[in-house]
Design an enzyme around this catalytic site. Structure first.
Site, PDB file in Angstrom:
ATOM      1  CG  HIS A  13      -1.846   1.192   1.282  1.00  0.00           C
ATOM      2  ND1 HIS A  13      -3.186   1.059   1.578  1.00  0.00           N
ATOM      3  CD2 HIS A  13      -1.658   2.512   1.072  1.00  0.00           C
ATOM      4  CE1 HIS A  13      -3.775   2.245   1.539  1.00  0.00           C
ATOM      5  NE2 HIS A  13      -2.859   3.146   1.241  1.00  0.00           N
ATOM      6  NE  ARG A  17       0.633  12.079  -2.292  1.00  0.00           N
ATOM      7  CZ  ARG A  17      -0.367  11.552  -1.586  1.00  0.00           C
ATOM      8  NH1 ARG A  17      -1.313  10.830  -2.165  1.00  0.00           N
ATOM      9  NH2 ARG A  17      -0.413  11.729  -0.288  1.00  0.00           N
ATOM     10  CG  ASN A  41      -4.908   8.534  -3.427  1.00  0.00           C
ATOM     11  OD1 ASN A  41      -3.864   7.996  -3.786  1.00  0.00           O
ATOM     12  ND2 ASN A  41      -5.034   9.146  -2.257  1.00  0.00           N
ATOM     13  CG  HIS A 136      -9.822   4.643   3.273  1.00  0.00           C
ATOM     14  ND1 HIS A 136      -8.628   5.290   3.497  1.00  0.00           N
ATOM     15  CD2 HIS A 136     -10.667   5.088   4.238  1.00  0.00           C
ATOM     16  CE1 HIS A 136      -8.752   6.098   4.543  1.00  0.00           C
ATOM     17  NE2 HIS A 136      -9.987   6.002   5.007  1.00  0.00           N
ATOM     18  CG  LEU A 219      -7.701  10.575   7.512  1.00  0.00           C
ATOM     19  CD1 LEU A 219      -8.524  11.274   6.452  1.00  0.00           C
ATOM     20  CD2 LEU A 219      -8.489  10.472   8.817  1.00  0.00           C
ATOM     21  CG  HIS A 251       0.182  15.156   2.005  1.00  0.00           C
ATOM     22  ND1 HIS A 251      -0.805  15.485   1.105  1.00  0.00           N
ATOM     23  CD2 HIS A 251      -0.207  13.992   2.563  1.00  0.00           C
ATOM     24  CE1 HIS A 251      -1.756  14.552   1.121  1.00  0.00           C
ATOM     25  NE2 HIS A 251      -1.416  13.624   2.001  1.00  0.00           N
ATOM     26  CB  ALA A 263      -5.031  12.783   6.117  1.00  0.00           C
TER      27      ALA A 263
HETATM   28  N1  LIG Z   1      -3.467   7.733   4.629  1.00  0.00           N
HETATM   29  C1  LIG Z   1      -3.595   9.017   4.503  1.00  0.00           C
HETATM   30  O1  LIG Z   1      -3.720   9.719   5.518  1.00  0.00           O
HETATM   31  N2  LIG Z   1      -3.602   9.642   3.296  1.00  0.00           N
HETATM   32  C2  LIG Z   1      -3.555   9.018   2.003  1.00  0.00           C
HETATM   33  C3  LIG Z   1      -4.867   8.446   1.591  1.00  0.00           C
HETATM   34  C4  LIG Z   1      -5.261   7.171   2.319  1.00  0.00           C
HETATM   35  O2  LIG Z   1      -4.574   6.150   2.243  1.00  0.00           O
HETATM   36  O3  LIG Z   1      -6.300   7.151   2.983  1.00  0.00           O
HETATM   37  C5  LIG Z   1      -3.074  10.050   0.987  1.00  0.00           C
HETATM   38  O4  LIG Z   1      -3.219   9.813  -0.220  1.00  0.00           O
HETATM   39  O5  LIG Z   1      -2.537  11.083   1.394  1.00  0.00           O
HETATM   40 ZN   LIG Z   2      -3.222   5.114   1.523  1.00  0.00          ZN
HETATM   41 ZN   LIG Z   3      -6.712   5.084   2.862  1.00  0.00          ZN
END
Ligand SMILES: NC(=O)N[C@@H](CC(=O)O)C(=O)O
Ligand SMILES: [Zn+2]
Ligand SMILES: [Zn+2]
Length: 345
Positions: A13, A17, A41, A136, A219, A251, A263
Site C-alpha cells: 500500500h 503521487r 488516488n 479504505h 487517515l 505531502h 492527512a
Molecule cells: N493515509 C492518509 O492519511 N492519506 C492518504 C490516503 C489514504 O490512504 O487514505 C493520501 O493519499 O494522502
Molecule cells: Zn493510503
Molecule cells: Zn486510505
C-alpha cells in the site's frame, strides 16, 4: 542480534503521487522494496487501464538507474466502473487490484464510491477474475465520530460486502483498530489486511500530547494504545492474513504544517527500519520476514522476491526534511529522531 537478512520486502500500500514528486519519492521505496501496490488516488484518479499503463511508465522512468523495482498498478473504483474495465485491467497483466475509497473518506477521494450497490457488476467481475478489492475502511457519515469510523465500517459495509460476494479477495487496508484486527483474523482466507509501521509504533497521544504534531496526522487516524497493541499482536502473530503496507503518503511540508493540514505520513525513507523497531519492541524480529516479505505475495498469488536485504543494528538519525517537488521540502515521519536499525545498501 546485530544483523537480520530477509527476503526483499514489498510494500502492499503506497502513494507515489505524480509529476515532479515521483523523482523524490520513487527512489526511497525502490531502495527497500521489490514491488509496491501503487494507490490510484491521483487528481484525476486512475480509473482506466490506459491511465494506469501511462502512470506505470512515469513511475518506471523515475526509478534510479539499475533498479528493478516493480510498481503493481491499481484502478480507482467509481460508481460507474464497468465490468468490462475490470476485465481489461485483469488482461493487461500489470493491474493487480482495485481500490475502494468511500467518497470523501480521505485524500483525493471525491470521485470515490457513494454506495457499493452501484458497483455490483464490477465487483462480480473482480471475484470472477480473482482481482482483490483494496478497501479504505471508514464510513464518512458526519455524525460518526472520527475515532469510530473504522469499527462502524465493519458492520455497515465490510460484512454486507463479504456476504454478498463471499469469494471476493478483500484487503482491509491500513487497519487501525482491535475491531478490524479481530474481524480479519476471524474472516475466511480470502480476507487479508495491511498494517502501517506508524500504526504499530504510535497511538494518538503521540499526535496530540504536548502540542499538535501534524506529521502524525493520517487517515485512518491514530487510535488509543489498546488498539496499537492489538495491531502489533496481529502483525507479529505469524498469520498470513497480515502484511506490510506502509501507506507512505507524501505531502509537501507546507501542506502538513497548516491550519488545515493534509492527512498522510511519509514513511518510505525508513519503512523497513520502522517496522523492525516495532517488531523488536514486541520481541518478534523473527516474524518480520513473514509479515514484510512472504504473506503479501502469497495472498496476491505472486512469487516471493528472490533477493534479500540486510538490516544492521545501528543508530542513525532521519533528516529534518528532504527535497520534494521544486521549491518544497517533505518531512518524513520521525524526522530528526533516531532509529535503531539501518538498511545496508
Ligand atoms: N493515509 C492518509 O492519511 N492519506 C492518504 C490516503 C489514504 O490512504 O487514505 C493520501 O493519499 O494522502
Ligand atoms: Zn493510503
Ligand atoms: Zn486510505
Amino acid at each position: 542480534m546485530n544483523a537480520i537478512t530477509l527476503t526483499r520486502p514489498d510494500d502492499w500500500h503506497l502513494h507515489l503521487r505524480d509529476g515532479d514528486a515521483l523523482q523524490a519519492v520513487v527512489p526511497a521505496t525502490a531502495r527497500q522494496m521489490g514491488r509496491a501496490i501503487i494507490m490510484p488516488n491521483l487528481k484525476p484518479p486512475v480509473t482506466t487501464t490506459d491511465q494506469a499503463q501511462a502512470y506505470r511508465e512515469r513511475i518506471l522512468a523515475a526509478r534510479p538507474q539499475g533498479s528493478d523495482f516493480e510498481p503493481l498498478m491499481t484502478l480507482y473504483l467509481t460508481d460507474d466502473t464497468p465490468a468490462s474495465e475490470i476485465e481489461r485491467a485483469h488482461a493487461s497483466g500489470m493491474i493487480h487490484a482495485v481500490k475502494l475509497y468511500p467518497a470523501g473518506a480521505t485524500t483525493n477521494s471525491a470521485s470515490g464510491v457513494t454506495d457499493l450497490a452501484h458497483c455490483d457488476e464490477a465487483i462480480e467481475a473482480m471475484a470472477r477474475v480473482g482481482m482483490p478489492l483494496l478497501v479504505h475502511g471508514e464510513v464518512t457519515d458526519s455524525e460518526i465520530d472520527i475515532f469510530d469510523r473504522e469499527a462502524v465500517f465493519i458492520e455497515r459495509v465490510m460484512k454486507p460486502l463479504l456476504e454478498r460476494h463471499p469469494t471476493l479477495k478483500v484487503v482491509f487496508e491500513h487497519i487501525t483498530t482491535a475491531d478490524a484486527a479481530d474481524f480479519v483474523s476471524q474472516a475466511p482466507a480470502n480476507v487479508g489486511a495491511t498494517i502501517t509501521a506508524h500504526h504499530l509504533l504510535f497511538n494518538r497521544n503521540h499526535m496530540l500530547v504536548g502540542g499538535i504534531r501534524p506529521h502524525y496526522y493520517c487517515l485512518p487516524i491514530l487510535k488509543r494504545e489498546r488498539h496499537r497493541e492489538a495491531l502489533l499482536a496481529a502483525a507479529t502473530s505469524g498469520s498470513g492474513k497480515f502484511f506490510l503496507g506502509t501507506d507512505s503518503a507524501p505531502h509537501a511540508q507546507g501542506d502538513k504544517e497548516s491550519a488545515c493540514g493534509c492527512a498522510g505520513a511519509y514513511t518510505a525513507p525508513a519503512a523497513i527500519e520502522l517496522y523492525a523497531m516495532a517488531f523488536e519492541q514486541a520481541g518478534a524480529l523473527d516474524r518480520l520476514e513473514g509479515f514484510a516479505s512472504h504473506h503479501g505475495p502469497d495472498f496476491y498469488g505472486l512469487p516471493r522476491n528472490a533477493d534479500t536485504v540486510t538490516l544492521v543494528r545501528e543508530t542513525w538519525e532521519l533528516p529534518q526534511s528532504l527535497p520534494y517537488v521544486p521549491g518544497q521540502r517533505i518531512v518524513p515521519l520521525k524526522a530528526g529522531e533516531s532509529l535503531d536499525w539501518k538498511l545496508r545498501d
